[in-house]
Structure formats: C-alpha cells, structure tokens
Design a protein around this motif. Structure first.
Motif, PDB file in Angstrom:
ATOM      1  N   ILE B  76      58.038  16.222  19.912  1.00  0.00           N
ATOM      2  CA  ILE B  76      59.145  17.199  19.765  1.00  0.00           C
ATOM      3  C   ILE B  76      59.067  18.195  18.686  1.00  0.00           C
ATOM      4  O   ILE B  76      59.237  19.032  18.431  1.00  0.00           O
ATOM      5  N   ARG B  80      58.049  21.744  19.621  1.00  0.00           N
ATOM      6  CA  ARG B  80      59.316  22.518  19.456  1.00  0.00           C
ATOM      7  C   ARG B  80      59.730  23.147  17.970  1.00  0.00           C
ATOM      8  O   ARG B  80      60.264  24.099  17.876  1.00  0.00           O
ATOM      9  N   TYR B  81      59.331  22.403  16.802  1.00  0.00           N
ATOM     10  CA  TYR B  81      59.576  22.905  15.573  1.00  0.00           C
ATOM     11  C   TYR B  81      58.437  23.267  14.555  1.00  0.00           C
ATOM     12  O   TYR B  81      58.708  23.402  13.585  1.00  0.00           O
ATOM     13  N   ASN B 137      61.996  17.487  27.998  1.00  0.00           N
ATOM     14  CA  ASN B 137      61.559  18.089  28.913  1.00  0.00           C
ATOM     15  C   ASN B 137      61.350  17.545  30.209  1.00  0.00           C
ATOM     16  O   ASN B 137      60.257  17.536  31.032  1.00  0.00           O
TER      17      ASN B 137
END
Ligand code: ATP
Ligand code: MG
Lengths: 259, 333
Positions: B76, B80-81, B137
């Motif tokens: 993640i 995502r970051y 997800n």
C-alpha cells in the motif's frame, strides 16, 4: 516498632466459598510467623493475597504502611514481598545455578536492551548475579548440585532451591508455603536451621507448614486458620494449649499437635 | 559446540548461501531456484518469529496474519503513496509489531490450546479484513508492485535498482538470504542473552517468574512483537518478489506450516525453523510426484517424525551429545 506487614480484614470469596474470611494480623520485622490450619483452611490463599497474586474481595494488606493489595505481583515482589510456592515450583529445565541467576532480575541495573547488547552495566550485573548466586547456593547447601537440571533434584534440595530463588529476589519478607513438605527427619532438621539462618540475614519470614514439630520449634508466633477464619494467634506454647485449635485439628483429622 | 566450531559453521553457511548457491545456479542455469530459495528464506524468517513465541511457551498458529499484514503495509505504501520499498520494509515490521502489542496484550493471557486457537482465527480475521477494507483493494489485491529501486548514500549507490539485474530474482535472493541471516543472528543473540533466559523463565513458569519480580505481561508482549516483526518483514519482501499481494497470499495453511517448520527443525534450537522450512518446503514439492497421496504421506511423515524426533531434526547428533539435548531449554554454551 511499627509492623512491617499489616493484614486487615482480608477476605477472599470464590463464588459461594469463603476461602479466607476477615483475617487480620501484624507481622513484626525480623520475626518468623507461621500460619497453620487443616487442609483447605485457606493458608495458601492467604499467601496469594499477601503477595497480590489474587485480589481480595474485601480488606487489604499493607507493607511498611503502603497498601500493596491490588498491585501487580511483580510490583509487590519489587517492593520486597516475595512468595515461594506450595508445589515444588521451580524452573524445571534450567540448572540450579541458572535458575538462581535468572531470579536475580530485581537486582539488575541494566535494562533489557543493555542485556541484549551486552553493555558494561549488563556485564557487571551478570558477574554480580553469578557471584551472588554462588553465595546463595553455598548458603543453602546446594553447591554440589549447582549444575544439575532442577527437575532431577531430590525433594529436599528442590525445596531449598525454591528458597534460593526467593532469596535471589532480595526480599524483605519471604513467604514460604510448606517448605518442609515431603522431607524426612534429617532434611527437616537441616531445613529448619536453614530457615533460621535466612531470618538471621534480615529477612522476615512467613511460613505455612503442616509439620507441627518443626512449626513449634521455629516460630516466634503462630496464626491458626480454620475454614478461612483466624481462630488463634500467639506463641507456640499458647497455641498448643488453645482449646479452639485442638478442637479444629481433632475435629477435622487425627493430626496431633505438639512437639 | 566450541567457539571455533561455531565460527566455522557460520563461515561455511555464509559461503554456501552467498557464493556456492549462486555459482551452482549459474552453472546449471536453474534460475528458477532463485525464486524458490528466496521463498524458503522468507518463510524461514516468519517461522523464526513463530519459534520465539514457542520459546516463551505459546503455540502460535497466527504468523500468517502478520505476514499478510506486512505484505499489505509495504504494498500500500509503495503503490498508493509512492514510498520507496526500502523504507516500507522496516515500516511493515514496525506496523506488525505495534499491531501485535495491541492484539497480544489481551490474548497472551491465554495459554496452551486456547492461545493457539485464537491465533489461528487471527489469520482468518486479517484475510477477511484484507477482503473488506477499501484501502487493500479487496479480492483484486494489490498488483504490479514496482521492483525495489536503488539505495544510495551521498551519491554512492550501495544497492543498485533491481531493474538493472538481468535476473531480478537473483537480486531478491540476495536480499532474502541477507535479511534472513540478520534476523537469525539477532534471534541467536537474543536467546543467548539474559533476555533469552528471562523468556525461558516465562516458558517454564509464569507464576514463579512474576514472584521474582519479572513483568510477565510485558515480556510476553515483547517476545510476541519481535515475532510479529519477523512475520511482517517476511511478508513485505514476499509481496515485493511476487509483485503483488492478495487476501489469499497467506492463509491458515501457511500459519500452520510456520508452526510445523519450528516443530520439524527443533524447538530447542534457534536455527531449527530455518532447517525445518527448507526440509518441509522441498519435502512437499518432492511429494508432488505422489499425486493424490501427497497430503496423506506428508501428514503421516510429520506425525511419525514428531513421535520419533520430538525435539526436531537438529536433535540428531552423535550419541554422547544426545543426553544433553533438551527441547525448548536454554543451555549455557
Ligand atoms: N482458585 C480457586 N477457585 C475456587 N476455590 C479455591 C481456589 N483456590 C482455593 N480455593 C478453595 O479455597 C479453600 C482454601 O484453599 P487453600 O489452598 O488456601 O487451602 P490451604 O489451607 O492452603 O490447604 P492445604 O493445606 O491443603 O494446602 C479450599 O476450599 C479451596 O478449594
Ligand atoms: Mg495450601
């Protein structure tokens, strides 16, 4: 002198069963006080209450004036009230010496990280623990079996090891639950001497014991429990001639009291 | 073992892992082994964590939960970051350690089969969470994780980007075994320090331990969080190799295997889980030939091994040593 330990109105209920019922007494510094009573009288429960292994339903225990009931057991041990166990509770898989070394935890100056990294303070602690353990083992006559795995020890040495583990924690008060159980005459005699020697080191002793001869010989004072309640308190001579005590013992089982 | 014998074993091991294996793989062109052996190394790290929980006297069948958690934390953060994989690695471990403190405080009060059951459920809980939470997800999982970038310090490239390797799994192999070596060295030191002895005291008798002033709940949680840290690290690297992580990446079966690895290798030996993982991983693959009987033979052999060798494979030694071998017990060297 103010008592080192004060038990006031302590009560422990397990459901409907009152294991310890409104028991109060004081312990003077440096004395040997025995708690006696028939099986199931609540002696071990009383010890658990004092060492704060169980919470009282009512009442409290004060150590040097400070309330210790309700504190975590390791905090109470840190303050100096250390309990040994009725069953021969030891670290079965460790050697005698290692058990006693481990039990020095309260004397450490280094923290866990220090011990992990092996800092100077940690190494000094370890050296000191080793020395002190050897001294305690010598004192309790366990030096010959220092490298034995604890579970291989005979009954007498097991009890001594229990005391050694207790002493390593540097207690002010040591609670011994049936330290002479399962010992023969000779072993008991030695253990009684040993117990006196422990007291002479400046440790106040509370003991639960069924061996009446030993109790009468060793105790400064005796507290008698029956069905959870205190029925008598006094010196050995006073207890031996106490009507209620004789009744309690004769009523429950044919165990004789007296030397 | 004497100090020199131990040193020799260490040198041989490091040589085998970092030199001999890559050379052999190069000669035989079996580059698929890079992936296989990386997996073994990562599973061994997670099993090493489980072993530490055994060391304080708890049967831990929940390591899959932390491996999954670690995989997701890393994935993640990366996806995502845009955080570098190298930073997510310790973060994944730290996240799992922190989570295990919260989870451990209540459940470590349980013992024996009760603790084991709760940990077993834990794996399933984390899997269901991964399915349900928006950030993970769901069933589609986190996919297409980019390979780890370079590590440079003051303009000096310490680790090249994994993209630059012709065989990327070779880079992952070195990473996995290096982390494994570090983890087991740390574990070895832990067990042989006074902290390890305190853990043994807990394992042997928690009541007695607290009567001599040990903060038993705190020590239990400490061991459990180190264990979970290992799980998280293993899971994070696993996700990076697979370039993906799904709710099914680590399941109850994996949690059980982590535990079996410890049993098989030997609970009394720090390196037991490493050997156990290796043997079990390849043993399972070999049994593939047996087709439908794979699981039957596998279980039978495991049961037989536990009966014949309750202290694990590492307890097989010359006879005169055997007397001294005891499971789960700290011994002075
Ligand atoms: N955890 C518990 N739950 C319920 N009842 C208990 C518990 N612990 C002790 N009891 C009960 O409390 C009473 C007192 O027990 P305790 O162990 O204190 O007796 P004791 O005087 O030490 O006996 P003994 O001489 O046999 O050691 C007994 O009736 C026992 O069954
Ligand atoms: Mg009792």
């Amino acid at each position: 002198m103010a008592p080192i330990l004060t038990v006031s109105g302590i009560t422990k209920q397990y459901g409907g069963l009152v294991a310890v019922n409104d028991v109060s007494f004081d312990v003077a510094e440096g004395e040997i006080l025995s708690v006696i009573g028939p099986n199931g009288a609540g002696k071990s429960t009383l010890f658990k209450l004092i060492a704060s292994f169980v919470r009282p339903t009512r009442g409290e225990v004060r150590f040097k004036g400070e309330r210790i009931s309700g504190l975590a057991p390791h905090i109470v041990a840190r303050k100096g009230v250390v309990r040994t166990f009725q069953e021969t509770t030891i670290f079965k898989g460790l050697t005698v010496r290692d058990s006693v070394i481990v039990a020095h935890h309260l004397r450490s100056h280094a923290g866990l990280l220090g011990f992990y990294l092996g800092t100077k303070a940690a190494r000094e602690d370890e050296a000191e623990f080793g020395r002190s353990a050897d001294e305690i083992l010598e004192f309790l006559g366990l030096r010959a079996v220092a490298d034995e795995i604890a579970s291989n020890l005979p009954q007498g040495s097991l009890r001594a090891l229990g005391v050694a583990i207790g002493l390593a924690a540097n207690p002010k008060i040591l609670l011994l639950d049936e330290p002479f159980a399962g010992m023969n005459h000779d072993e008991t005699r030695r253990a009684v001497e040993m117990t006196r020697a422990v007291r002479d080191r400046g440790v106040t002793l509370l003991l639960v014991e069924h061996d009446m001869a030993a109790v009468m010989r060793i105790s400064d004072r005796i507290v008698v429990l029956n069905f959870g309640a205190k029925i008598a308190e006094g010196t050995a001579t006073e207890i031996q001639s106490n009507e209620r005590v004789i009744e309690a013992y004769l009523g429950v089982e044919d165990e004789t009291i007296g030397v | 073992m004497s100090t020199s014998a131990r040193l020799a074993t260490l040198v041989i091991f490091v040589f085998a892992v970092f030199v001999a294996v890559p050379v052999l793989i190069g000669l035989t062109h079996r580059t698929d082994f890079y992936y296989t052996l990386s997996s073994v190394a990562l599973l061994a790290i997670a099993s090493g964590g489980v072993w530490l929980t055994f060391y304080i006297g708890r049967i831990n069948i929940g390591q899959g939960a932390y491996a999954l958690m670690g995989g997701y934390v890393s994935a993640i953060l990366v996806v995502r970051y845009g955080v570098s994989f190298w930073i997510t690695l310790p973060l994944a471990g730290a996240f799992c350690a922190a989570a295990s403190v919260l989870i451990g405080l209540p459940i470590l009060r349980l013992r024996g089969v009760y603790f084991a059951m709760v940990t077993l459920v834990l794996t399933e809980v984390v899997r269901l969470l991964a399915l349900a939470l928006p950030i993970t997800n769901g069933a589609k999982g986190m996919v297409s994780l980019p390979p780890p970038g370079p590590i440079s310090l003051f303009g000096l490239t310490l680790v090249p980007s994994f993209d630059t390797f012709a065989e990327r799994n070779e880079a992952f192999y070195y990473l996995s075994v290096a982390v494994m070596c570090v983890c087991f060295a740390a574990l070895y030191r832990l067990v042989h320090s006074r902290v390890g002895r305190l853990f043994v005291a807990l394992q042997q008798n928690e009541e007695l331990a607290s009567s001599m002033g040990l903060n038993v709940p705190a020590l239990r949680v400490l061991a459990y969080s180190i264990s979970s840290f290992f799980g998280g690290i293993g899971g994070a690297i696993f996700a990076a190799i697979a370039q993906s992580v799904y709710p099914s990446s680590f399941t109850v079966a994996d949690s059980v295997n982590f535990m079996l690895n410890c049993f098989l290798g030997g609970l009394g030996f720090v390196f037991g889980p490493m050997l156990g993982t290796l043997v079990l991983y390849f043993g399972w693959d070999l049994l593939f030939q047996a087709g439908q009987y794979q699981l039957l033979i596998y279980s039978g052999v495991m049961i037989a091994l536990m009966l014949v060798l309750p202290n694990g494979l590492l307890s097989i030694r010359p006879l005169n040593f055997r007397k001294r071998v005891r499971p789960l017990i700290w011994r002075r060297s």
